[in-house]
Motif scaffolding. Structure first.
Motif, PDB file in Angstrom:
ATOM      1  N   ASN A 168      48.310  28.153  47.529  1.00 19.55           N
ATOM      2  CA  ASN A 168      47.727  29.431  47.853  1.00 19.55           C
ATOM      3  C   ASN A 168      46.370  29.271  48.191  1.00 19.55           C
ATOM      4  OD1 ASN A 168      46.847  32.055  47.653  1.00 19.55           O
ATOM      5  ND2 ASN A 168      48.113  32.426  45.572  1.00 19.55           N
ATOM      6  N   ILE A 169      45.980  30.181  49.574  1.00 18.29           N
ATOM      7  CA  ILE A 169      44.988  29.835  50.069  1.00 18.29           C
ATOM      8  C   ILE A 169      44.200  31.451  50.273  1.00 18.29           C
ATOM      9  CG2 ILE A 169      45.126  27.906  51.379  1.00 18.29           C
ATOM     10  CD1 ILE A 169      45.801  29.334  53.781  1.00 18.29           C
ATOM     11  N   ALA A 170      42.821  31.456  50.107  1.00 14.69           N
ATOM     12  CA  ALA A 170      42.079  32.954  50.597  1.00 14.69           C
ATOM     13  C   ALA A 170      40.586  32.488  50.723  1.00 14.69           C
ATOM     14  CB  ALA A 170      42.425  33.886  49.461  1.00 14.69           C
ATOM     15  N   PHE A 171      40.133  33.128  51.705  1.00 19.13           N
ATOM     16  CA  PHE A 171      38.607  33.331  51.769  1.00 19.13           C
ATOM     17  C   PHE A 171      38.061  34.268  50.845  1.00 19.13           C
ATOM     18  CE2 PHE A 171      39.828  31.797  56.050  1.00 19.13           C
ATOM     19  CZ  PHE A 171      38.824  30.934  56.514  1.00 19.13           C
ATOM     20  N   ILE A 172      37.068  33.924  50.253  1.00 19.03           N
ATOM     21  CA  ILE A 172      36.194  34.885  49.719  1.00 19.03           C
ATOM     22  C   ILE A 172      35.735  35.918  50.729  1.00 19.03           C
ATOM     23  CG2 ILE A 172      34.493  35.195  47.666  1.00 19.03           C
ATOM     24  CD1 ILE A 172      35.078  32.678  46.847  1.00 19.03           C
ATOM     25  N   PRO A 173      35.843  37.095  50.336  1.00 19.62           N
ATOM     26  CA  PRO A 173      35.412  38.056  51.254  1.00 19.62           C
ATOM     27  C   PRO A 173      33.688  37.849  51.690  1.00 19.62           C
ATOM     28  CG  PRO A 173      36.804  39.098  49.965  1.00 19.62           C
ATOM     29  CD  PRO A 173      36.585  37.728  49.366  1.00 19.62           C
ATOM     30  N   ASP A 174      33.322  38.165  52.891  1.00 14.84           N
ATOM     31  CA  ASP A 174      31.996  37.974  53.474  1.00 14.84           C
ATOM     32  C   ASP A 174      31.450  36.969  52.909  1.00 14.84           C
ATOM     33  OD1 ASP A 174      32.160  40.797  54.074  1.00 14.84           O
ATOM     34  OD2 ASP A 174      31.808  41.509  51.988  1.00 14.84           O
ATOM     35  N   THR A 175      31.902  35.681  52.832  1.00 14.04           N
ATOM     36  CA  THR A 175      31.400  34.461  52.697  1.00 14.04           C
ATOM     37  C   THR A 175      32.136  33.469  53.676  1.00 14.04           C
ATOM     38  OG1 THR A 175      32.742  33.546  50.940  1.00 14.04           O
ATOM     39  CG2 THR A 175      30.979  34.994  50.385  1.00 14.04           C
ATOM     40  N   GLN A 176      31.951  32.170  53.671  1.00 12.66           N
ATOM     41  CA  GLN A 176      32.282  31.108  54.468  1.00 12.66           C
ATOM     42  C   GLN A 176      32.775  30.150  53.373  1.00 12.66           C
ATOM     43  OE1 GLN A 176      32.450  30.732  57.791  1.00 12.66           O
ATOM     44  NE2 GLN A 176      31.825  32.916  57.715  1.00 12.66           N
ATOM     45  N   THR A 177      33.435  30.716  52.300  1.00  4.47           N
ATOM     46  CA  THR A 177      33.907  29.971  51.149  1.00  4.47           C
ATOM     47  C   THR A 177      35.673  30.176  51.131  1.00  4.47           C
ATOM     48  OG1 THR A 177      31.778  30.200  49.982  1.00  4.47           O
ATOM     49  CG2 THR A 177      33.714  29.266  48.811  1.00  4.47           C
ATOM     50  N   LEU A 178      36.104  28.984  51.014  1.00  9.69           N
ATOM     51  CA  LEU A 178      37.500  29.276  50.954  1.00  9.69           C
ATOM     52  C   LEU A 178      38.114  28.430  49.706  1.00  9.69           C
ATOM     53  CD1 LEU A 178      40.487  29.485  52.680  1.00  9.69           C
ATOM     54  CD2 LEU A 178      39.909  26.978  53.307  1.00  9.69           C
ATOM     55  N   LEU A 179      39.203  29.152  49.042  1.00 12.07           N
ATOM     56  CA  LEU A 179      39.737  28.867  47.725  1.00 12.07           C
ATOM     57  C   LEU A 179      41.045  28.581  48.058  1.00 12.07           C
ATOM     58  CD1 LEU A 179      38.987  31.911  45.502  1.00 12.07           C
ATOM     59  CD2 LEU A 179      37.662  29.850  45.600  1.00 12.07           C
ATOM     60  N   ILE A 180      41.437  26.859  47.736  1.00 15.54           N
ATOM     61  CA  ILE A 180      42.752  26.494  47.924  1.00 15.54           C
ATOM     62  C   ILE A 180      43.205  25.975  46.391  1.00 15.54           C
ATOM     63  CG2 ILE A 180      44.266  24.525  49.066  1.00 15.54           C
ATOM     64  CD1 ILE A 180      41.916  24.435  50.917  1.00 15.54           C
ATOM     65  N   ALA A 181      44.510  26.770  46.042  1.00 18.17           N
ATOM     66  CA  ALA A 181      45.054  26.338  44.723  1.00 18.17           C
ATOM     67  C   ALA A 181      46.128  25.466  45.177  1.00 18.17           C
ATOM     68  CB  ALA A 181      45.555  27.520  44.071  1.00 18.17           C
ATOM     69  N   SER A 182      46.355  24.225  44.512  1.00 16.04           N
ATOM     70  CA  SER A 182      47.300  23.341  44.604  1.00 16.04           C
ATOM     71  C   SER A 182      47.370  22.289  43.634  1.00 16.04           C
ATOM     72  CB  SER A 182      47.304  22.931  46.221  1.00 16.04           C
ATOM     73  OG  SER A 182      48.165  21.846  46.465  1.00 16.04           O
ATOM     74  N   GLU A 183      48.596  21.637  43.263  1.00 16.97           N
ATOM     75  CA  GLU A 183      48.536  20.812  42.420  1.00 16.97           C
ATOM     76  C   GLU A 183      47.688  20.373  41.168  1.00 16.97           C
ATOM     77  OE1 GLU A 183      51.095  19.076  42.721  1.00 16.97           O
ATOM     78  OE2 GLU A 183      51.630  18.758  44.861  1.00 16.97           O
ATOM     79  N   GLY A 184      47.575  21.629  40.586  1.00 13.05           N
ATOM     80  CA  GLY A 184      46.784  21.921  39.472  1.00 13.05           C
ATOM     81  C   GLY A 184      45.370  22.109  39.412  1.00 13.05           C
ATOM     82  N   VAL A 186      41.962  24.156  41.632  1.00 12.84           N
ATOM     83  CA  VAL A 186      41.546  25.256  42.877  1.00 12.84           C
ATOM     84  C   VAL A 186      40.418  24.537  43.398  1.00 12.84           C
ATOM     85  CG1 VAL A 186      40.420  27.250  43.085  1.00 12.84           C
ATOM     86  CG2 VAL A 186      42.472  27.326  41.558  1.00 12.84           C
ATOM     87  N   SER A 187      40.480  24.308  44.545  1.00 11.34           N
ATOM     88  CA  SER A 187      39.342  23.724  45.359  1.00 11.34           C
ATOM     89  C   SER A 187      38.505  24.773  45.859  1.00 11.34           C
ATOM     90  CB  SER A 187      39.577  22.663  46.256  1.00 11.34           C
ATOM     91  OG  SER A 187      40.473  21.716  45.844  1.00 11.34           O
ATOM     92  N   VAL A 188      37.019  24.751  45.695  1.00 11.20           N
ATOM     93  CA  VAL A 188      36.302  25.828  46.547  1.00 11.20           C
ATOM     94  C   VAL A 188      35.490  25.085  47.505  1.00 11.20           C
ATOM     95  CG1 VAL A 188      34.383  27.359  46.100  1.00 11.20           C
ATOM     96  CG2 VAL A 188      35.877  27.180  44.188  1.00 11.20           C
ATOM     97  N   LEU A 189      35.811  25.340  48.998  1.00  8.69           N
ATOM     98  CA  LEU A 189      35.204  24.854  50.222  1.00  8.69           C
ATOM     99  C   LEU A 189      34.089  25.566  50.984  1.00  8.69           C
ATOM    100  CD1 LEU A 189      38.659  23.785  49.692  1.00  8.69           C
ATOM    101  CD2 LEU A 189      37.773  22.267  51.509  1.00  8.69           C
ATOM    102  N   ASP A 190      33.390  24.921  51.258  1.00  4.97           N
ATOM    103  CA  ASP A 190      32.491  25.607  52.346  1.00  4.97           C
ATOM    104  C   ASP A 190      32.947  25.112  53.657  1.00  4.97           C
ATOM    105  OD1 ASP A 190      30.333  25.925  54.351  1.00  4.97           O
ATOM    106  OD2 ASP A 190      28.726  25.891  52.639  1.00  4.97           O
ATOM    107  N   ILE A 191      33.496  26.237  54.421  1.00  7.74           N
ATOM    108  CA  ILE A 191      34.221  25.667  55.753  1.00  7.74           C
ATOM    109  C   ILE A 191      33.217  25.369  56.720  1.00  7.74           C
ATOM    110  CG2 ILE A 191      36.039  27.107  55.302  1.00  7.74           C
ATOM    111  CD1 ILE A 191      35.127  29.191  57.228  1.00  7.74           C
ATOM    112  N   GLN A 192      32.118  25.536  56.864  1.00  6.05           N
ATOM    113  CA  GLN A 192      31.049  25.123  57.870  1.00  6.05           C
ATOM    114  C   GLN A 192      30.710  23.647  57.600  1.00  6.05           C
ATOM    115  OE1 GLN A 192      27.821  28.015  57.110  1.00  6.05           O
ATOM    116  NE2 GLN A 192      28.474  29.190  58.969  1.00  6.05           N
TER     117      GLN A 192
END
Length: 471
Positions: A168-184, A186-192
């Motif tokens: 499951n992937i989703a951008f946090i609105p109004d930010t450059q932050t991405l959430l990725i849920a996988s294999e137990g 949730v990773s919080v990534l700065d896409i820049q």
């Protein structure tokens, strides 16, 4: 004696509510010649006349505006691209109101490496798209179509199963932050920076929603691939800024499919549980509301469906106030979750099909339902205030509404995308290019960009593609 020489005269040209006084009769004569050609000339003469009109700037702006509605597509297209070149403020204002869907074409296409459906999410500013396919998480520039980078994160690589079941992937609105849920996790990534800011360890895969004020994320665990028991995997509420667990909500069994919505008050969460009713995939529905801070249950609503009321997967509105259920008899029930009463029953399709055939636009109070009538795929638009049918469109789900609720975009089993005028129900354009069933579609807030994805729907079609459409 009062000098009235600067007051508008009968034959002065009115441009966008303003009066324009030509410097001499030559300009007036030339504009009259252009007007005559636009009214009676051949297509090539009209296009040439528009190029001449462009030289007169503001004085000829009204002629070009009128040409946007010419009977010839070539003339309309020439007028539109002239507006794009214009530096006049009035021209820029016209472009904001006019979206040339008929001139849309495929700008970029990204092909999947496997036969599974592609999963994608788009940033709030519509500049970046992230896709998941074949164990990779790719970041794309929506403007140029270039690959920005492949994110450094491990994802499932399974050619047999659908990646959307496990990621499951989703951008946090109004930010450059991405959430990725996988294999137990949730990773919080700065896409820049391509850096993982933090990781939230929970249950396998799952769904999440975001709270914009305090930047919390709700992580809803699902069962592991080989875990078909009814063991309980709780919902976890995390603070994204600190990475701290705020609360844990118990009472959710992973053997149930579910959805979750944060109420706009941001004080409680509504979780919808869909129990399998029989082997054909029909459901019983239970909704539970929980306090986000304490994790205590506030309310429970067992949706009263009869034994004969076999129901497809229901739809919960983004504000958590409306529930829509669809039955095999093609009836659609709209529930007010505050009163727990049915407010509308819609009947218009002969057959409703698909895992999730309902799409809501709460801002415009419109519901779109996908089904079939006499073996023809149709979309029916319903008014949620008056409880009436608005339009029946010959197309298929999925659908997406523009932010201003002026158009609806549909794409489905016939591999095409159709843009519809929401007021008139008229077809504005058809976009062709996919060779398989379209499974997901989105339209940008300004209406200038459409994104679609397809999967492999037949033995002969290996499409699995994300396409970006615009001018």
């Amino acid at each position: 004696m009062v000098d009235n020489s600067q007051e508008p005269k009968e034959h002065d040209i009115s441009l966008c509510g303003h009066s324009k006084f030509p410097a001499d009769g030559v300009v007036l004569g030339e504009l009259e010649r252009i007007n005559q050609l636009m009214a009676y000339g051949r297509i090539e003469q009209k296009v040439d006349a528009l190029l001449d009109a462009f030289e007169y700037g503001q004085a000829a702006l009204e002629i070009i505006i009128h040409s946007l509605h010419d009977s010839s597509r070539e003339v309309r297209e020439a007028a539109y691209f002239l507006f794009q070149e214009s530096t006049e403020l009035s021209a820029k204002e016209v472009l904001q109101e006019y979206i040339p869907y008929e001139f849309f074409k495929c700008l970029h296409a990204w092909n999947g490496e496997t036969v599974m459906s592609l999963c994608f999410s788009i940033s709030s500013d519509w500049k970046t798209l992230v896709s998941v396919d074949n164990g990779k998480c790719n970041l794309w520039d929506l403007i140029t179509g270039q690959l920005i980078r492949t994110l450094d994160i491990d994802l499932p690589n399974d050619d047999v199963d659908d990646v959307t079941d496990y990621v499951n992937i989703a951008f946090i609105p109004d930010t450059q932050t991405l959430l990725i849920a996988s294999e137990g996790i949730v990773s919080v990534l700065d896409i820049q920076t391509n850096e993982i800011i933090r990781t939230l360890k929970g249950n396998y895969a799952g769904s999440f929603a975001t709270n914009l004020l305090n930047k919390t994320t709700i992580y809803l665990g699902r069962r592991d691939r080989d875990d078909y028991s009814d063991s309980e995997h709780p919902v976890q509420v995390w603070n994204l800024q600190t990475g701290q667990l705020v609360s844990t909500i118990y009472g959710h069994n992973t053997g149930e499919e579910s959805d979750l919505i944060i109420n706009p008050s941001e004080q409680y969460i509504t979780i919808m549980y869909c129990h399998f009713k029989d082997a054909h995939g029909f459901y019983d529905i239970v909704l539970k509301m929980w306090d986000l801070q304490t994790g205590e249950r506030i309310d429970t609503f067992n949706v009263p469906l009869s034994k004969s009321d076999k129901t497809f997967f229901p739809t919960l509105s983004e504000d958590g106030k409306t529930l829509v259920t669809c039955s095999v008899d093609a009836s659609i029930k709209v529930w007010n979750l505050q009163t727990k009463k049915i407010i509308h029953i819609f009947q218009g399709h002969r057959l409703i099909h698909g895992h999730q055939p309902i799409f809501l636009n709460p801002q415009a109070n419109i519901l779109a339902s996908g089904g079939q009538d006499n073996r023809i795929n149709t979309i029916i638009l319903w008014d949620l205030i008056r409880g009436e049918k608005i339009h029946t469109l010959q197309g298929s789900a999925p659908v997406a509404f523009s932010t201003d609720a002026k158009v609806i975009v549909s794409g489905g089993a016939d591999n095409t995308i159709i843009v519809w005028d929401l007021q008139t129900g008229e077809k504005l354009c058809i976009l062709e290019g996919h060779s398989s069933r379209i499974v997901d579609i989105a339209i940008s807030p300004d209406g200038q960009t459409i994104v679609s994805s397809s999967d492999v729907s037949s033995y002969f079609a290996n499409d699995a593609t994300i396409k970006v459409w615009g001018v």
